[in-house]
Write a protein that holds these residues in place. Structure first.
Motif, PDB file in Angstrom:
ATOM      1  N   ASN A 178      43.831  -0.230   4.343  1.00 46.66           N
ATOM      2  CA  ASN A 178      42.482  -0.799   4.360  1.00 46.66           C
ATOM      3  C   ASN A 178      42.404  -2.172   3.685  1.00 46.66           C
ATOM      4  N   GLU A 179      43.536  -2.872   3.607  1.00 50.35           N
ATOM      5  CA  GLU A 179      43.549  -4.186   2.957  1.00 50.35           C
ATOM      6  C   GLU A 179      43.801  -5.323   3.949  1.00 50.35           C
ATOM      7  N   THR A 180      43.739  -5.024   5.241  1.00 48.83           N
ATOM      8  CA  THR A 180      43.821  -6.054   6.278  1.00 48.83           C
ATOM      9  C   THR A 180      42.429  -6.234   6.870  1.00 48.83           C
ATOM     10  N   LEU A 181      42.306  -7.072   7.893  1.00 52.56           N
ATOM     11  CA  LEU A 181      40.995  -7.244   8.531  1.00 52.56           C
ATOM     12  C   LEU A 181      40.534  -5.939   9.183  1.00 52.56           C
ATOM     13  N   TYR A 182      41.478  -5.061   9.491  1.00 55.56           N
ATOM     14  CA  TYR A 182      41.097  -3.766  10.048  1.00 55.56           C
ATOM     15  C   TYR A 182      40.080  -3.062   9.153  1.00 55.56           C
ATOM     16  N   GLY A 183      40.227  -3.225   7.845  1.00 56.80           N
ATOM     17  CA  GLY A 183      39.293  -2.597   6.910  1.00 56.80           C
ATOM     18  C   GLY A 183      37.859  -3.050   7.105  1.00 56.80           C
ATOM     19  N   ALA A 184      37.663  -4.262   7.627  1.00 54.81           N
ATOM     20  CA  ALA A 184      36.317  -4.813   7.805  1.00 54.81           C
ATOM     21  C   ALA A 184      35.788  -4.669   9.226  1.00 54.81           C
ATOM     22  N   GLU A 217      45.846   0.169  14.399  1.00 55.32           N
ATOM     23  CA  GLU A 217      44.842   1.230  14.457  1.00 55.32           C
ATOM     24  C   GLU A 217      43.619   0.808  15.263  1.00 55.32           C
ATOM     25  N   PHE A 218      43.304  -0.480  15.248  1.00 54.26           N
ATOM     26  CA  PHE A 218      42.136  -0.953  15.999  1.00 54.26           C
ATOM     27  C   PHE A 218      42.338  -0.737  17.501  1.00 54.26           C
ATOM     28  N   GLU A 219      43.582  -0.909  17.953  1.00 58.94           N
ATOM     29  CA  GLU A 219      43.883  -0.693  19.367  1.00 58.94           C
ATOM     30  C   GLU A 219      43.741   0.785  19.730  1.00 58.94           C
ATOM     31  N   HIS A 220      44.058   1.674  18.792  1.00 55.29           N
ATOM     32  CA  HIS A 220      43.971   3.110  19.048  1.00 55.29           C
ATOM     33  C   HIS A 220      42.534   3.617  18.953  1.00 55.29           C
ATOM     34  N   ASP A 221      41.749   3.035  18.026  1.00 53.04           N
ATOM     35  CA  ASP A 221      40.385   3.517  17.775  1.00 53.04           C
ATOM     36  C   ASP A 221      39.388   3.048  18.834  1.00 53.04           C
ATOM     37  N   LEU A 226      34.589   3.190  22.513  1.00 52.99           N
ATOM     38  CA  LEU A 226      33.934   2.800  23.760  1.00 52.99           C
ATOM     39  C   LEU A 226      33.427   4.025  24.522  1.00 52.99           C
ATOM     40  N   ALA A 227      34.189   5.099  24.470  1.00 55.68           N
ATOM     41  CA  ALA A 227      33.820   6.310  25.207  1.00 55.68           C
ATOM     42  C   ALA A 227      32.629   7.024  24.583  1.00 55.68           C
ATOM     43  N   THR A 228      32.442   6.867  23.284  1.00 58.31           N
ATOM     44  CA  THR A 228      31.391   7.614  22.580  1.00 58.31           C
ATOM     45  C   THR A 228      30.244   6.736  22.101  1.00 58.31           C
ATOM     46  N   ARG A 229      30.280   5.443  22.419  1.00 61.83           N
ATOM     47  CA  ARG A 229      29.260   4.543  21.875  1.00 61.83           C
ATOM     48  C   ARG A 229      27.887   4.847  22.478  1.00 61.83           C
ATOM     49  N   SER A 230      26.876   4.474  21.713  1.00 65.99           N
ATOM     50  CA  SER A 230      25.513   4.630  22.211  1.00 65.99           C
ATOM     51  C   SER A 230      25.090   3.356  22.931  1.00 65.99           C
ATOM     52  N   PHE A 265      42.714  -5.293  22.387  1.00 65.88           N
ATOM     53  CA  PHE A 265      41.340  -5.380  21.892  1.00 65.88           C
ATOM     54  C   PHE A 265      41.228  -6.353  20.717  1.00 65.88           C
ATOM     55  N   LEU A 266      42.252  -6.381  19.873  1.00 67.19           N
ATOM     56  CA  LEU A 266      42.228  -7.257  18.704  1.00 67.19           C
ATOM     57  C   LEU A 266      42.246  -8.726  19.123  1.00 67.19           C
ATOM     58  N   THR A 267      43.107  -9.059  20.082  1.00 67.64           N
ATOM     59  CA  THR A 267      43.172 -10.442  20.564  1.00 67.64           C
ATOM     60  C   THR A 267      41.865 -10.841  21.240  1.00 67.64           C
ATOM     61  N   LEU A 268      41.307  -9.957  22.045  1.00 66.06           N
ATOM     62  CA  LEU A 268      40.042 -10.261  22.717  1.00 66.06           C
ATOM     63  C   LEU A 268      38.916 -10.494  21.711  1.00 66.06           C
ATOM     64  N   SER A 269      38.895  -9.693  20.667  1.00 63.86           N
ATOM     65  CA  SER A 269      37.864  -9.866  19.642  1.00 63.86           C
ATOM     66  C   SER A 269      38.051 -11.193  18.903  1.00 63.86           C
ATOM     67  N   ALA A 270      39.316 -11.569  18.660  1.00 61.83           N
ATOM     68  CA  ALA A 270      39.586 -12.854  18.011  1.00 61.83           C
ATOM     69  C   ALA A 270      39.167 -14.013  18.908  1.00 61.83           C
ATOM     70  N   LEU A 271      39.439 -13.904  20.210  1.00 62.90           N
ATOM     71  CA  LEU A 271      39.052 -14.968  21.147  1.00 62.90           C
ATOM     72  C   LEU A 271      37.535 -15.098  21.240  1.00 62.90           C
ATOM     73  N   CYS A 272      36.830 -13.974  21.128  1.00 61.53           N
ATOM     74  CA  CYS A 272      35.370 -14.031  21.162  1.00 61.53           C
ATOM     75  C   CYS A 272      34.794 -14.595  19.861  1.00 61.53           C
TER      76      CYS A 272
END
Length: 405
Positions: A178-184, A217-221, A226-230, A265-272
């Protein structure tokens, strides 16, 4: 037949084995030996320290003459310095920044960072193919901007975490859970404020959000999220990096993101999240073909992101030629080909392949950290000139995005 026999003989000697266990053992063995090697190079209590700069180097960073630097050092009580055994005046980067601030009192334009109304510059350095010089580019750009007085945040989104290691943090030993950007940007209750994962480095003006394998973990989560989002969810995966960095925008002028060498997903989020994109290109035909696939896939995926409400407005996008060998005819032809296609979107300056950069890397240093006396001077000067050329062009694009000439 002989080859098949040899293969069978080898298998019989090794016996059947589980590849996951074999890889796990090899990883543990290599990790332990790397730690031993690291401790030989740097004692366990040692911390990386940025070298001091000569008055001539300080003058170049400040854009003034050597004599004027020495004059300010002798006249201003706030400016401290040291002399070598040979009597040469040297300055730390903090001392150089003090001179920069003094100059900025009478000439505010002398301070290069953001002013009121300027937006945070977020530069994503990316490429789909490894070995394109992506991390080398990101580290040198971040340090170059810090040397010139910008407040810089380096974000290591590559799970291999080479940027973190170069900036003084070993991903296996110095970066915990939890000490990388994944934590945030994670989806569960363990999510934390982004400021809690920012670390200071030995390089004044340059902070770091380190990386390690946890970023996977971000790629796995994300598929599960997405499947359970409201339907009311306003924090989609492609918004998470940008939303996290929003909490830091008052503290920095420029953010440099070292993206993963994959289009996930991580790269796409960074590009956005980015306001600008720098794509590294090794001028070999196989690399160009790979880049073509990267561009096609990125375009398709970003169109979906746009339809879902993602913002894809950029200040600029540029291609950077890396590992360029001036005497290589085929490389020169490929560079000319790219310039004919993309014109000004290919940076004029190129990152030249240099032994000075690789030699500095052996001791976990960049060309900006290594002293001129540690490497053959002509090789060093050529490498610095090429690197400054590239980073100077990027700095000009940053200034232009803020409406400055």
């Amino acid at each position: 037949m002989a080859t098949k026999a040899a293969t069978k003989d080898q298998q019989s000697k090794e016996g059947a084995f589980s590849i996951d266990k074999a890889i796990e053992r090899d990883s543990a063995t290599l990790s332990g030996q790397l730690q031993i090697l690291f401790e030989k190079l740097f004692s366990p209590d040692a911390k990386k320290v940025l070298r001091r700069f000569s008055s001539k180097e300080a003058a170049k960073l400040l854009g003034i003459t050597d004599s004027y630097v020495r004059h300010i050092a002798s006249q201003e009580d706030a400016v401290t310095s040291e002399r070598t055994l040979g009597g040469r005046l040297t300055f730390s980067l903090e001392e150089i920044n003090t001179i920069r601030q003094i100059r900025g009192r009478t000439k505010p334009t002398y301070l290069p960072g953001r002013r009121e109304g300027d937006h945070l510059q977020i530069i994503a350095v990316t490429n789909f193919k490894g070995g394109s010089g992506k991390t080398t580019t990101a580290i040198h750009l971040a340090q170059y901007l810090a040397l010139r007085g910008y407040r810089v945040l380096a974000v290591d989104l590559d799970p291999q975490a080479s940027m973190s290691a170069m900036l003084g943090y070993q991903p296996e030993f110095d970066v915990g859970d939890n000490e990388t950007l994944y934590g945030a940007i994670r989806y569960d209750g363990e999510r934390r404020a982004v400021r809690e994962v920012v670390r200071q480095t030995y390089f004044p003006g340059l902070d770091l959000i380190p990386g390690n394998l946890e970023l996977h973990e971000f790629e796995h989560d994300t598929p599960h999220a997405l499947a359970t989002r409201s339907v009311a969810d306003t924090d989609m995966f492609f918004m998470r990096v940008g939303n996290a960095l929003t909490g830091l925008q008052e503290h920095y002028d420029v953010v440099v993101i070292d993206c993963p060498p994959t289009l996930g997903f991580l790269t796409l989020s960074a590009l956005c999240a980015a306001t600008s994109v720098l794509i590294t290109v090794h001028p070999q035909m196989l690399d160009i073909a790979s880049m073509n696939q990267f561009l096609a896939m990125t375009s398709n995926l970003l169109s979906v992101v746009r339809e879902a409400g993602g913002s894809l407005e950029y200040d600029w996008m540029r291609y950077l030629i890396t590992r360029y060998e001036p005497n290589d005819g085929p490389q020169a032809q490929i560079v000319a080909f790219l310039r004919s296609l993309f014109d000004e979107r290919v940076l004029t300056s190129m990152m030249v392949k240099s032994t000075a950069v690789s030699d500095a890397g052996l001791s976990k240093q960049t060309i900006y950290e290594a002293g001129r006396e540690t490497i053959h001077r002509q090789t060093y000067d050529r490498a610095v000139e090429a690197m400054d050329g590239v980073n100077g062009e990027v700095e000009a694009l940053i200034q232009k995005s803020w409406g400055r000439t």
